[in-house]
Every structure is written in C-alpha cells, then in structure tokens.
Design an enzyme around this catalytic site. Structure first.
Site, PDB file in Angstrom:
ATOM      1  N   ARG A 108     -12.209  15.555   7.351  1.00  7.19           N
ATOM      2  CA  ARG A 108     -13.034  15.886   6.180  1.00  7.19           C
ATOM      3  C   ARG A 108     -14.458  16.214   6.610  1.00  7.19           C
ATOM      4  O   ARG A 108     -15.007  15.591   7.508  1.00  7.19           O
ATOM      5  CB  ARG A 108     -13.052  14.726   5.179  1.00  7.19           C
ATOM      6  CG  ARG A 108     -11.701  14.339   4.641  1.00  7.19           C
ATOM      7  CD  ARG A 108     -11.816  13.183   3.668  1.00  7.19           C
ATOM      8  NE  ARG A 108     -10.528  12.549   3.437  1.00  7.19           N
ATOM      9  CZ  ARG A 108     -10.331  11.238   3.353  1.00  7.19           C
ATOM     10  NH1 ARG A 108     -11.346  10.407   3.492  1.00  7.19           N
ATOM     11  NH2 ARG A 108      -9.126  10.760   3.139  1.00  7.19           N
ATOM     12  N   HIS A 119     -12.890   2.752  -0.054  1.00  6.67           N
ATOM     13  CA  HIS A 119     -12.855   1.721   0.995  1.00  6.67           C
ATOM     14  C   HIS A 119     -13.492   0.414   0.513  1.00  6.67           C
ATOM     15  O   HIS A 119     -13.966  -0.390   1.313  1.00  6.67           O
ATOM     16  CB  HIS A 119     -13.590   2.190   2.268  1.00  6.67           C
ATOM     17  CG  HIS A 119     -12.972   3.343   2.965  1.00  6.67           C
ATOM     18  ND1 HIS A 119     -13.722   4.287   3.660  1.00  6.67           N
ATOM     19  CD2 HIS A 119     -11.682   3.728   3.107  1.00  6.67           C
ATOM     20  CE1 HIS A 119     -12.931   5.199   4.172  1.00  6.67           C
ATOM     21  NE2 HIS A 119     -11.682   4.873   3.853  1.00  6.67           N
ATOM     22  N   ARG A 177      -2.562  -2.110  -3.559  1.00  5.54           N
ATOM     23  CA  ARG A 177      -3.777  -1.317  -3.362  1.00  5.54           C
ATOM     24  C   ARG A 177      -3.708  -0.103  -4.278  1.00  5.54           C
ATOM     25  O   ARG A 177      -2.752   0.667  -4.244  1.00  5.54           O
ATOM     26  CB  ARG A 177      -3.889  -0.849  -1.913  1.00  5.54           C
ATOM     27  CG  ARG A 177      -5.120   0.032  -1.682  1.00  5.54           C
ATOM     28  CD  ARG A 177      -5.071   0.710  -0.332  1.00  5.54           C
ATOM     29  NE  ARG A 177      -6.252   1.533  -0.113  1.00  5.54           N
ATOM     30  CZ  ARG A 177      -6.234   2.742   0.414  1.00  5.54           C
ATOM     31  NH1 ARG A 177      -5.088   3.290   0.778  1.00  5.54           N
ATOM     32  NH2 ARG A 177      -7.360   3.417   0.589  1.00  5.54           N
ATOM     33  N   LYS A 200       3.178   0.736   3.294  1.00  9.25           N
ATOM     34  CA  LYS A 200       2.767  -0.299   4.233  1.00  9.25           C
ATOM     35  C   LYS A 200       2.840  -1.636   3.502  1.00  9.25           C
ATOM     36  O   LYS A 200       2.517  -1.717   2.315  1.00  9.25           O
ATOM     37  CB  LYS A 200       1.335  -0.059   4.723  1.00  9.25           C
ATOM     38  CG  LYS A 200       1.139   1.229   5.488  1.00  9.25           C
ATOM     39  CD  LYS A 200      -0.337   1.397   5.868  1.00  9.25           C
ATOM     40  CE  LYS A 200      -0.584   2.714   6.554  1.00  9.25           C
ATOM     41  NZ  LYS A 200      -2.029   2.916   6.865  1.00  9.25           N
ATOM     42  N   GLY A 226     -13.194   5.146  10.369  1.00  6.60           N
ATOM     43  CA  GLY A 226     -11.834   5.425  10.792  1.00  6.60           C
ATOM     44  C   GLY A 226     -11.623   6.924  10.719  1.00  6.60           C
ATOM     45  O   GLY A 226     -12.575   7.700  10.839  1.00  6.60           O
ATOM     46  N   ASN A 227     -10.393   7.367  10.497  1.00  6.09           N
ATOM     47  CA  ASN A 227     -10.182   8.792  10.267  1.00  6.09           C
ATOM     48  C   ASN A 227     -10.901   9.211   8.992  1.00  6.09           C
ATOM     49  O   ASN A 227     -11.494  10.278   8.907  1.00  6.09           O
ATOM     50  CB  ASN A 227      -8.687   9.102  10.177  1.00  6.09           C
ATOM     51  CG  ASN A 227      -8.421  10.601  10.218  1.00  6.09           C
ATOM     52  OD1 ASN A 227      -8.936  11.313  11.063  1.00  6.09           O
ATOM     53  ND2 ASN A 227      -7.628  11.089   9.276  1.00  6.09           N
ATOM     54  N   GLY A 228     -10.852   8.327   7.976  1.00  9.46           N
ATOM     55  CA  GLY A 228     -11.745   8.418   6.845  1.00  9.46           C
ATOM     56  C   GLY A 228     -12.920   7.501   7.129  1.00  9.46           C
ATOM     57  O   GLY A 228     -12.741   6.446   7.743  1.00  9.46           O
ATOM     58  N   ASN A 286     -13.578  -0.061  17.849  1.00 10.64           N
ATOM     59  CA  ASN A 286     -13.084   0.182  19.205  1.00 10.64           C
ATOM     60  C   ASN A 286     -13.895   1.166  20.040  1.00 10.64           C
ATOM     61  O   ASN A 286     -13.734   1.189  21.262  1.00 10.64           O
ATOM     62  CB  ASN A 286     -11.634   0.685  19.128  1.00 10.64           C
ATOM     63  CG  ASN A 286     -10.705  -0.346  18.510  1.00 10.64           C
ATOM     64  OD1 ASN A 286     -10.555  -1.439  19.030  1.00 10.64           O
ATOM     65  ND2 ASN A 286     -10.088   0.002  17.386  1.00 10.64           N
ATOM     66  N   VAL A 295     -12.471   3.391  14.557  1.00  4.04           N
ATOM     67  CA  VAL A 295     -13.529   3.871  15.437  1.00  4.04           C
ATOM     68  C   VAL A 295     -14.637   2.835  15.553  1.00  4.04           C
ATOM     69  O   VAL A 295     -15.123   2.530  16.641  1.00  4.04           O
ATOM     70  CB  VAL A 295     -14.085   5.217  14.935  1.00  4.04           C
ATOM     71  CG1 VAL A 295     -15.277   5.658  15.771  1.00  4.04           C
ATOM     72  CG2 VAL A 295     -12.994   6.286  14.944  1.00  4.04           C
ATOM     73  N   ASN A 350       0.870  -1.166   0.000  1.00  2.58           N
ATOM     74  CA  ASN A 350       0.000   0.000   0.000  1.00  2.58           C
ATOM     75  C   ASN A 350       0.911   1.221   0.000  1.00  2.58           C
ATOM     76  O   ASN A 350       1.436   1.617   1.040  1.00  2.58           O
ATOM     77  CB  ASN A 350      -0.901  -0.014   1.238  1.00  2.58           C
ATOM     78  CG  ASN A 350      -1.862   1.161   1.281  1.00  2.58           C
ATOM     79  OD1 ASN A 350      -1.799   2.072   0.458  1.00  2.58           O
ATOM     80  ND2 ASN A 350      -2.758   1.155   2.250  1.00  2.58           N
ATOM     81  N   GLU A 359      -8.235  -5.446   5.107  1.00  2.04           N
ATOM     82  CA  GLU A 359      -8.069  -5.081   3.702  1.00  2.04           C
ATOM     83  C   GLU A 359      -6.877  -5.785   3.069  1.00  2.04           C
ATOM     84  O   GLU A 359      -6.907  -6.151   1.891  1.00  2.04           O
ATOM     85  CB  GLU A 359      -7.928  -3.566   3.577  1.00  2.04           C
ATOM     86  CG  GLU A 359      -9.187  -2.811   4.000  1.00  2.04           C
ATOM     87  CD  GLU A 359      -9.005  -1.312   3.997  1.00  2.04           C
ATOM     88  OE1 GLU A 359      -9.195  -0.704   2.930  1.00  2.04           O
ATOM     89  OE2 GLU A 359      -8.675  -0.751   5.057  1.00  2.04           O
TER      90      GLU A 359
END
Length: 403
Positions: A244, A183, A94, A17, A213-215, A337, A334, A10, A387
């Site tokens: 965003r 996603h 990815r 990553k 998530g953050n996105g 968790n 998010v 990625n 993913e």
C-alpha cells in the site's frame, strides 16, 4: 468449575486463523490456520500446545467457512479441546470495522450483525469475511456467547480535530467519511505493555506505537487513550506499507484517471496492491530488501529510504501531538524483527531524546524489552504484539464467569 477457555477467530475472505486460550493464565492450548478456503488444495495447519501433541498439517478441499470451522472443531476435538467442550466460555471474533457505533467489545446479536453489515461499504475486503465467520460459528454453537472485538474501537477516542477530514461536513456525514484507524487491538495491547515495561500505569504514560508489518500504522496514545492514528477511512492512509502506498495527494487518483485512462478499480488496485515497497522495488519482504541493499541494489535502497522518511515524519508529528513522549514502541513483524528499521527510524532524533543502543537493538527476542541507552530521555521499546490475547481478554472480561 466455570468455563475458562476462549476461542479466537480471525476470518478472512479465504482463510480462518484461530487460537484457543485458557483465560486462567492466558496460555495457548492450540493455534492453527485454514487457508485457501474454496480451492481444491485447501490447507489446514494445527498445533496443539497443551499436552505435548505434535503439529499437524493436511491438504484437502474445504468448500467454505462452515466446512473450515467444522475441520477446526475436529482438530480441536482430537486433542480433547472441541467446540462442544463445557470449558469453552465464548468465541471472540476479530471484526475489522466497527464505525463509530462500536467503541468496545460487544456481544453479537442480530442487531449487531446488521450494523456490521451496514459498514461493509467502508470495509468491503474485511467485514464480509468477518460476518461469514460469525454466522458459521453461531450455527455450530448457537448457545455460546459470541463477541465482536473491533480493530477500530481503540481509535474512537480520537478528538474530532484528528478524526475529521477537511471536506464538506454534510457530505462526509452522509457517507461516513472520517478517519477510523485500524490495528486497534494491537495498539491497545502494545501501549499498555509498554507502560508495564516502564513500571508505570498506562494512565501516566504517553506512547507512540509503530505497528510495522505488511500493513503498517502509527498511533499517538496519551494516558492509555488514542488521540491520533495514521490509517484513516481505510487502511490505505499513512505509512509506506508492503503493497500500500500510504499517504498520497488525492489528486493522484484524478490524474491517473484523466491522463492515464485508468478506471477507479485499477487505481484502487494500484494503490492497495501494487504500491508501497513492492511498487518501489518489486519486493515487500524487509529481509529481502535489506539483503538487496547489502548487495548494492539502488532500487531497494531508495525504497528503504522512502519507508524510513515517512516513518520519521509520523514520529515527529505524533511527538508534536502528544507534547510529551515517554516511549516509542516498535511492534509487528518488521517492528519486532528488523533492527535496521528501528535504528534508521530513530537516527538523527537525538534532540527529541530518542536513541537506540546498538547492542540491545541487535538482540533477537520474543520478550518485550527496551533498546534505548540509559541516558535517553525517551524510552525506545520492542514489544511483540499479541492481538489474539487482547481479543481473548476483552471477550472473557465481557462474558466470562470465573469462579
């Protein structure tokens, strides 16, 4: 014995990553991250997961993606897992944007790369980095199959009624303006895993997937096929996210330009990097926001309420789109968790058959699980996304040759 390993890459603008997986059982052999590529203090973190090796971390200048992948190869080789291993079957990449052309995993050729480059105007932050990672990996292993797995592919099953914006058709077609969604690998994996959790085939299950998530994005999945999703031409549309804005009146852009004197680039930066939770309360970490709420912070409390309000709207909208919902699945950082987010998102939706069990919701686990009470008509699930495994499975199914 046939090659059974897949390396998943990625590639971001300044990071790579990676995970190496054995496709005989989906196990991870190694995971790692190279970050701050091109800076003086680049960092590589590598964790061998097979053979009991210890996690390693080092900081040193890593000039570019070629140097980064060579460093990754060296770390893997130190564990007997190098890129030159005959056990490596393919490299899966990815790729964020595949447009309408790429609806499934695709072996990368020169023609495929050219098309990914043509999509750069609609994914300027992501596709160039993905292309760099692909070219670098090809240079290191030109003999090895390289496969692109596209974030947008899962959403190409959306009907035109969901994918089209209500603007002039000729203008939209000329500039490729439509809703693509993102996603996708996560939504595909989580929707299938949710069906498995219910003991049913994906073809028989309707799921609302909430990737938070953050996105953040939501999708309506009917019988294993996406019929609507919250992100659009870009990942900006939809839910309130970490930085965003999600949905806003398009005229906000004109207003800020005409009245606020802001340039297009300034508005772009505002909506993508200075909005969402961070714009509302100065913080995009849900754990910190909840801590501040517990301390009586009104700005954090309002930010949380706005976040949940938008989430509820999409749950209700996708319930209407699907007509019948078998499960709502929470996933990503998010979603997996933050128990208060799950509880608040479902609260008040009992008439739709949705509820969470307080004790089940409070449990922390890495396993897919139901958090709804037995009497609930619609299951509520927490499904950790994977993913990388999804990319590896799609890559191996395309080019693998298991004996």
């Amino acid at each position: 014995m046939s090659a059974t390993r897949v390396l998943v890459l990625n590639s971001g603008s300044s990071s790579v990553k990676y995970q190496l997986l054995d496709m005989r059982d989906g196990s991870r052999l190694a995971v790692g991250l190279v970050e701050r590529i091109g800076e003086a203090a680049s960092r590589l973190k590598h964790a061998p997961l097979a053979g009991g090796g210890e996690e390693r971390e080092r900081e040193e200048p890593i000039a570019d993606h070629e140097a980064a992948l060579k460093a990754v190869s060296a770390e893997l080789s130190a564990d007997g897992l190098g890129l030159d291993s005959p056990d490596l079957a393919a490299i899966g990449h990815r790729v964020v944007h595949g447009g309408l052309k790429f609806t499934e995993p695709t072996v990368i050729t020169d023609e495929v790369l050219t098309e990914i480059e043509r999509l750069v105007p609609v994914a300027p932050l992501h596709n160039p980095a993905n292309i760099t990672g692909i070219r670098t990996a090809q240079a290191l292993r030109p003999d090895l199959p390289q496969v692109a797995v596209f974030d947008t592919a899962f959403h190409t099953t959306m009907p035109e009624s969901a994918a089209r914006y209500a603007i002039d058709v000729a203008t939209a077609d000329q500039h490729r303006v439509r809703r693509y969604g993102f996603h996708g690998t996560s939504h595909a994996y989580v929707s299938r895993k949710t069906a498995w959790l219910l003991g049913r085939a994906p073809e028989d299950v309707n799921v609302i997937v909430l990737h938070l998530g953050n996105g953040a994005s939501a999708s309506a999945v009917r019988g294993g096929r996406c019929v609507d999703t919250s992100m659009g031409l870009t990942p900006l549309e939809g839910l309130v996210m970490g930085t965003r804005s999600g949905d806003v009146d398009p005229a906000v852009v004109f207003h800020l330009a005409r009245v606020g004197g802001m340039s297009i680039d300034e508005v772009d930066a505002l909506l993508n990097k200075k909005s969402g939770l961070v714009g509302l309360c100065g913080e995009n970490d849900m754990r910190e926001i909840r801590r501040r709420i517990d301390g009586g912070d009104q700005a954090a409390s309002l930010a949380f309420d706005i976040y949940i309000h938008r989430l509820k709207k999409y749950i209700g909208a996708y319930y209407a789109v699907l007509g019948r919902v078998d499960a709502v699945a929470f996933t990503a950082g998010v979603g997996e968790n933050a128990a208060p987010v799950r509880e608040a998102a479902v609260a008040g939706l009992e008439e739709l058959g949705l509820a969470v069990d307080g004790e089940l919701n409070a449990v922390r686990s890495d396993e897919a699980r139901l958090i709804s009470p037995e009497y609930a008509r619609v299951a509520v699930a927490v499904v950790p996304t994977d993913e990388e495994l999804e990319i590896a499975q799609q890559t191996y199914s395309l080019v693998g040759n298991p004996s």
